[in-house]
Design a protein around this motif. Sequence first.
Motif, mmCIF file in Angstrom:
data_model
loop_
_atom_site.group_PDB
_atom_site.id
_atom_site.type_symbol
_atom_site.label_atom_id
_atom_site.label_comp_id
_atom_site.label_asym_id
_atom_site.label_seq_id
_atom_site.Cartn_x
_atom_site.Cartn_y
_atom_site.Cartn_z
ATOM 1 N N PHE A 125 -33.089 -6.244 15.467
ATOM 2 C CA PHE A 125 -34.064 -5.765 16.458
ATOM 3 C C PHE A 125 -33.466 -4.588 17.218
ATOM 4 O O PHE A 125 -32.263 -4.322 17.151
ATOM 5 N N SER A 126 -34.341 -3.884 17.941
ATOM 6 C CA SER A 126 -33.857 -2.830 18.834
ATOM 7 C C SER A 126 -34.376 -3.120 20.233
ATOM 8 O O SER A 126 -35.370 -3.839 20.416
ATOM 9 N N VAL A 127 -33.677 -2.573 21.200
ATOM 10 C CA VAL A 127 -34.098 -2.768 22.589
ATOM 11 C C VAL A 127 -33.911 -1.456 23.323
ATOM 12 O O VAL A 127 -32.937 -0.732 23.089
ATOM 13 N N GLU A 128 -34.876 -1.144 24.181
ATOM 14 C CA GLU A 128 -34.767 0.060 24.994
ATOM 15 C C GLU A 128 -34.969 -0.334 26.452
ATOM 16 O O GLU A 128 -35.865 -1.116 26.786
ATOM 17 N N ALA A 129 -34.090 0.174 27.306
ATOM 18 C CA ALA A 129 -34.168 -0.116 28.746
ATOM 19 C C ALA A 129 -34.756 1.098 29.457
ATOM 20 O O ALA A 129 -34.291 2.221 29.250
#
Length: 253
Positions: A135-139
């Motif tokens: 998965f990827s995550v962006e803040a």
Amino acid sequence: MKITLLGTGSFVSDLEHMGPGYLLETDDKKILVDTGCGVQIQLIKLGINIYDLDYIFITHFHPDHTVELYSMLVRRYMLSAFYGKDPRPLYVYGPKGIAEFIKGIAKIHQLDLVPQFKEIYFEELVDKMKELDNFSVEAFAVDHLNSDAVSYRFQAEGKKVVFSGDTKLCEGIQKAIQDVDLFITDCSAPKDNPIEPHLLTTEIGEISKKANVKKVVLSHLLPLGYDTDLVSEVKEKFDGEVVLGKDLMELEV
Ligand SMILES: [Zn+2]
């Protein structure tokens, strides 16, 4: 992705509205977002212990979102050191200062076990994207008092889900929710009872419409909104699906 709402309350948690916390499960990873009052017990109800988690993401340091973080890490240490549990590596992401935050809490508690923690890694995540496993995550930096608050957008299996954390209306949250499948949002304030700095129901509707969100789930609820039809207020501005979050509700995207 499967999401379980562990706690849909806020500072004023109760048996039906534990403090903020969300479990996100991908094919083989368990991810916890925020660690409010009662989150450990909710996880245990689901048969999940701290050593089963792969990642923890903290949206900001206010106590309603972090009160159980250090005690969870101590629990992991205790289970490993004295009960032979063999935890997997745990990655803890948060706003600027996440490692110092834990060290500071440990010092205040006069139980500094941080040097003995095995395979716990802290990393700051603000205004950037990170690829992790499957998965990827962006803040996205958002506006919440003077705290270093972020909203997280996770993407896996072609789907996107956002956890707003706490925020007022701002550019960061608008960017974060663009074209997402699921928006789990701070819904502290009915439209006639604003609480700064949190989103109003009508603002949730407006930004969700503008961003083409598919489904909105209302969380971070306060007693002053329990008797209000929050869903209808959001729907005044938004035609998509809106759901009132409940503790232990499961959602699939
Ligand atoms: Zn909060």
